[in-house]
Motif scaffolding. Structure first.
Motif, PDB file in Angstrom:
ATOM      1  N   TYR A  51      -5.809   5.108   6.826  1.00 37.01           N
ATOM      2  CA  TYR A  51      -4.796   6.046   6.342  1.00 37.01           C
ATOM      3  C   TYR A  51      -5.283   7.476   6.486  1.00 37.01           C
ATOM      4  CZ  TYR A  51      -2.383   8.809   2.732  1.00 37.01           C
ATOM      5  OH  TYR A  51      -1.727   9.798   2.043  1.00 37.01           O
ATOM      6  N   CYS A  56      -0.966   6.553  -6.225  1.00 37.55           N
ATOM      7  CA  CYS A  56      -2.292   5.955  -6.395  1.00 37.55           C
ATOM      8  C   CYS A  56      -3.286   6.498  -5.378  1.00 37.55           C
ATOM      9  CB  CYS A  56      -2.208   4.430  -6.225  1.00 37.55           C
ATOM     10  SG  CYS A  56      -1.465   3.582  -7.625  1.00 37.55           S
ATOM     11  N   TYR A 108       0.830  -1.205   0.000  1.00 34.79           N
ATOM     12  CA  TYR A 108       0.000   0.000   0.000  1.00 34.79           C
ATOM     13  C   TYR A 108       0.868   1.260   0.000  1.00 34.79           C
ATOM     14  CZ  TYR A 108      -3.703  -3.216   1.641  1.00 34.79           C
ATOM     15  OH  TYR A 108      -4.588  -4.243   1.777  1.00 34.79           O
ATOM     16  N   PHE A 165      -7.490   2.757   3.149  1.00 32.66           N
ATOM     17  CA  PHE A 165      -7.694   4.189   2.970  1.00 32.66           C
ATOM     18  C   PHE A 165      -8.515   4.804   4.098  1.00 32.66           C
ATOM     19  CE2 PHE A 165      -5.995   3.834  -1.291  1.00 32.66           C
ATOM     20  CZ  PHE A 165      -5.383   5.071  -1.449  1.00 32.66           C
ATOM     21  N   ARG A 184       0.768   4.076  -2.850  1.00 31.15           N
ATOM     22  CA  ARG A 184       0.236   5.390  -2.480  1.00 31.15           C
ATOM     23  C   ARG A 184       1.224   6.507  -2.758  1.00 31.15           C
ATOM     24  NH1 ARG A 184      -3.309   9.046  -2.709  1.00 31.15           N
ATOM     25  NH2 ARG A 184      -3.559  10.413  -0.904  1.00 31.15           N
ATOM     26  N   LYS A 185       2.494   6.318  -2.376  1.00 30.13           N
ATOM     27  CA  LYS A 185       3.471   7.407  -2.479  1.00 30.13           C
ATOM     28  C   LYS A 185       4.257   7.354  -3.788  1.00 30.13           C
ATOM     29  CE  LYS A 185       6.070  10.851  -1.306  1.00 30.13           C
ATOM     30  NZ  LYS A 185       7.277  10.693  -0.516  1.00 30.13           N
ATOM     31  N   MET A 198      -5.355   2.321  -6.983  1.00 33.37           N
ATOM     32  CA  MET A 198      -4.759   1.267  -6.166  1.00 33.37           C
ATOM     33  C   MET A 198      -5.554  -0.021  -6.297  1.00 33.37           C
ATOM     34  SD  MET A 198      -3.804   1.104  -2.085  1.00 33.37           S
ATOM     35  CE  MET A 198      -2.681   2.496  -2.164  1.00 33.37           C
TER      36      MET A 198
END
Length: 644
Positions: free
Chosen positions: A556, A523, A514, A553, A518-519, A528
């Motif tokens: 997060y 995404c 993830y 998410f 993400r970074k 994602m």
């Protein structure tokens, strides 16, 4: 150095010879992503067509008896070769200057760089040097910063010299030295020979765009001598990721410690994988210090004598003795702590040599709960004892925050107790995956002065523990690595034991995936989900992938605010969530992600429908794509006369 020309400030490489400035070369392409914000301070040089005269400041002009100097993009033409600068980021730009400069006859390239350490990154750097000279010839001389930048980055040196794609000299990647010189003897005729043998190089050089130059009537090369030995190609030295975790943060910690004025380090040591990894890194630092002193490094010796408060004539000769002088470890147990973790912390502290304390925090926890009961008339209970989720979380957070307060109190007062001057730095021990998920209490013992593992994944840390058990001599780390990760903030029962991955609702392996999506791959929830359908499609259904993405998410986003107060961490992974430096996204999100989650649900229904259609269709139509995502592209070779 920074140079102001007119109204602009440029990041420049200043080239000097025999007490004269030969040329000032401003940087044309600036690093302005990831960890770097060069455009905040500098502007890029855009006038490539010609060199300009730069009027030197009066004090420099008087000292050098020189009024002006050529300024801009160009190269230096000596009597026997041509030399040019390619500054840091320019090497990695889509069209690097060395390609054009090589066609103009430049044989030697100088790159003064500021490239930070990152796990598994050295190969990328070396491939760039090799690629720059392999097909077009040349000598590439790369120098780099070495040491802590005063913040989160560690510059890992590894100066090197490459000739026609072969590395002929390589410096150390991790070192306590302030300065390291790398030297090679090369034959520039080899560059001319390679270039002369490549027809396409000759053709492109014949119609090259001309680059300005500065003529210097000076011979750089020596004439042919039989006794001169040329440097031979070397086998490139790479450290394993486990070694990088030991030596990178270890060198960074030492640089930070010696420059901060602190007298030592204090670590809340729980006996778990994360804090044990930090302890092992400090132990590795102590071993490196003793080793460098034995090798005759007077600067390291002077720093160690000052920090360790050695009497006249004494200095560290044993890493465990040195650790006892500068390193406190504290096990802050509660009624929820197991004897296994308490024992592991004690044994590891003995192996490293730290001054170890075993402290119970139950009295402080009880006092706070009694105060709360006096104020409200209620006393919270753990979930296993019939309490709610809110009560359960509150009771865990109380313990975690008490440990942070106690750690800072001990760091400031224990030196005084032991008649030592100064203060100790508190070390944090939360890993990058927990930070990304927000699986930590805000202002708990993850809050510290610095964190050596804050951007290292749990998977890499576990591999490091297995390596360190053997190569650093801390055998108890093997038992630490084998134990399941647990916060030990809830009561232990015969039918219940708190486990990190169960609490988080995701595995550490999944978190690493993830984090990179993400970074690094930028995404959001929908992209994602699409990526993970391709990655996990053979073992999970679209609905299961969707549930995992939504779960990630949700947590997060609701925990992003914790990223604003994360302890400054050693930078080892480019998906570090620390938003003060690495992740500049906002920290307030709509945690329901209404549009994105609705779109994912639509895609799940579509994919499930496609699966039914594929099952019912003929075999020859089963490979048809159902959406506008990824297709299949094949490359191959065959009969050249068969057409395309």
């Amino acid at each position: 150095m920074p140079v102001i020309k007119g109204s602009e400030r440029y990041n420049c490489q200043v080239l000097c010879l025999n007490r004269k400035i030969v040329m000032i070369r401003p940087k044309m392409w600036l690093a302005n992503d990831g960890n770097y914000r060069e455009l905040r301070w500098f502007t890029a040089w855009k006038q490539k067509e010609h060199l300009e005269d730069f009027l030197l400041p009066s004090d420099i002009s008087e000292a050098l008896s020189q009024t002006t100097v050529p300024f801009g993009y160009g190269y230096i033409q000596f009597l026997d070769t041509a030399v040019a600068a390619e500054v840091c980021e320019e090497l990695f730009s889509p069209i690097p200057p060395h390609a054009e400069l090589a066609l103009n006859g430049v044989e030697v390239f100088l790159n003064a760089s500021g490239s930070h350490h990152q796990l598994r990154k050295l190969d990328i750097r070396l491939r760039a040097f090799i690629g720059a000279t392999h097909t077009r010839g040349g000598v590439y001389m790369y120098s780099n910063h070495q040491g802590c930048d005063g913040g989160r980055l560690y510059y890992d040196g590894c100066a090197c010299i490459v000739v026609n794609g072969d590395v002929v000299a390589q410096g150390s990647q991790f070192s306590l030295k302030d300065v390291e010189m790398v030297v090679a003897q090369v034959d520039l005729d080899a560059v001319a020979s390679l270039r002369g043998s490549i027809s396409s190089f000759q053709e492109q050089a014949s119609c090259k765009p001309k680059v300005s130059s500065v003529s210097v009537p000076y011979m750089l090369c020596e004439s042919f001598k039989l006794q001169m030995l040329l440097s031979s190609p070397l086998k490139i030295q790479y450290h394993s990721p486990e070694e990088e975790i030991a030596y990178g943060p270890g060198c960074w910690l030492w640089d930070y410690l010696r420059r901060s004025g602190a007298s030592g380090l204090l670590l809340p040591l729980s006996g778990g994988a994360d804090s044990s990894s930090v302890a092992a890194i400090v132990g590795c630092m102590c071993q490196l210090v003793v080793k460098e002193i034995a090798n005759g490094d007077e600067q390291v010796k002077a720093d160690a004598i000052r920090i360790g408060h050695y009497a006249d004539g004494q200095f560290p000769i044993d890493s465990k003795e040195f650790a006892r002088r500068i390193f406190y470890t504290v096990f802050m147990g509660s009624e929820n702590s197991s004897n296994a973790t308490r024992t592991r912390a004690k044994v590891l502290a003995e192996e490293i040599g730290s001054w170890h304390l075993d402290v119970s925090i139950d009295g402080v926890v009880s006092a706070l709960l009694s105060l709360f009961q006096t104020l409200t008339g209620k006393r919270p209970r753990y979930k296993v004892d019939g309490g709610s989720n809110i009560e359960n979380l509150g009771l865990q957070n109380i313990q975690a925050r008490i440990r942070m307060v106690l750690a800072f109190m001990l760091a400031s007062l224990l030196p005084w107790v032991h008649s030592k001057p100064g203060f100790y730095l508190v070390l944090g021990s939360s890993n990058v995956d927990e930070g990304l998920r927000g699986y930590l209490t805000k202002y708990d013992c993850s809050s510290a002065d610095i964190n050596p593992i804050g951007s290292i994944s749990k998977q890499d840390l576990r591999r490091f523990l297995r390596w360190a058990a053997v190569h650093l001599g801390y055998s108890s780390l093997a038992e630490v690595e084998a134990a399941p990760p647990t916060a030990e903030l809830e009561p232990i029962r015969s039918d219940y034991s708190q486990l990190d991955e169960v609490d988080m609702g995701m595995t550490y392996e999944e978190l690493s995936v993830y984090g990179r999506l993400r970074k690094i791959f930028r995404c959001g929830p929908v992209s994602m989900f699409k990526n993970l359908c391709y990655k996990w499609g053979t073992k999970l259904s679209p609905a299961e992938v969707a549930e995992k993405v939504k779960h990630f998410f949700k947590y997060y986003s609701i925990n992003r605010h914790k990223m604003t107060v994360l302890t400054p961490s050693y930078h080892a992974e480019s998906y570090s969530p620390e938003d003060n430096r690495f992740d500049l996204r906002q920290f307030l999100y709509n945690a329901r992600w209404p549009y994105q989650f609705r779109k994912i649900d639509e895609l799940v229904r579509q994919l499930n429908g496609d699966r039914v259609a594929i099952t019912k269709s003929d075999e020859d139509t089963a490979g048809v794509r159902s959406d506008g995502g990824m297709g299949v592209i094949a490359a191959g070779s065959g009969n050249p006369s068969a057409g395309f």
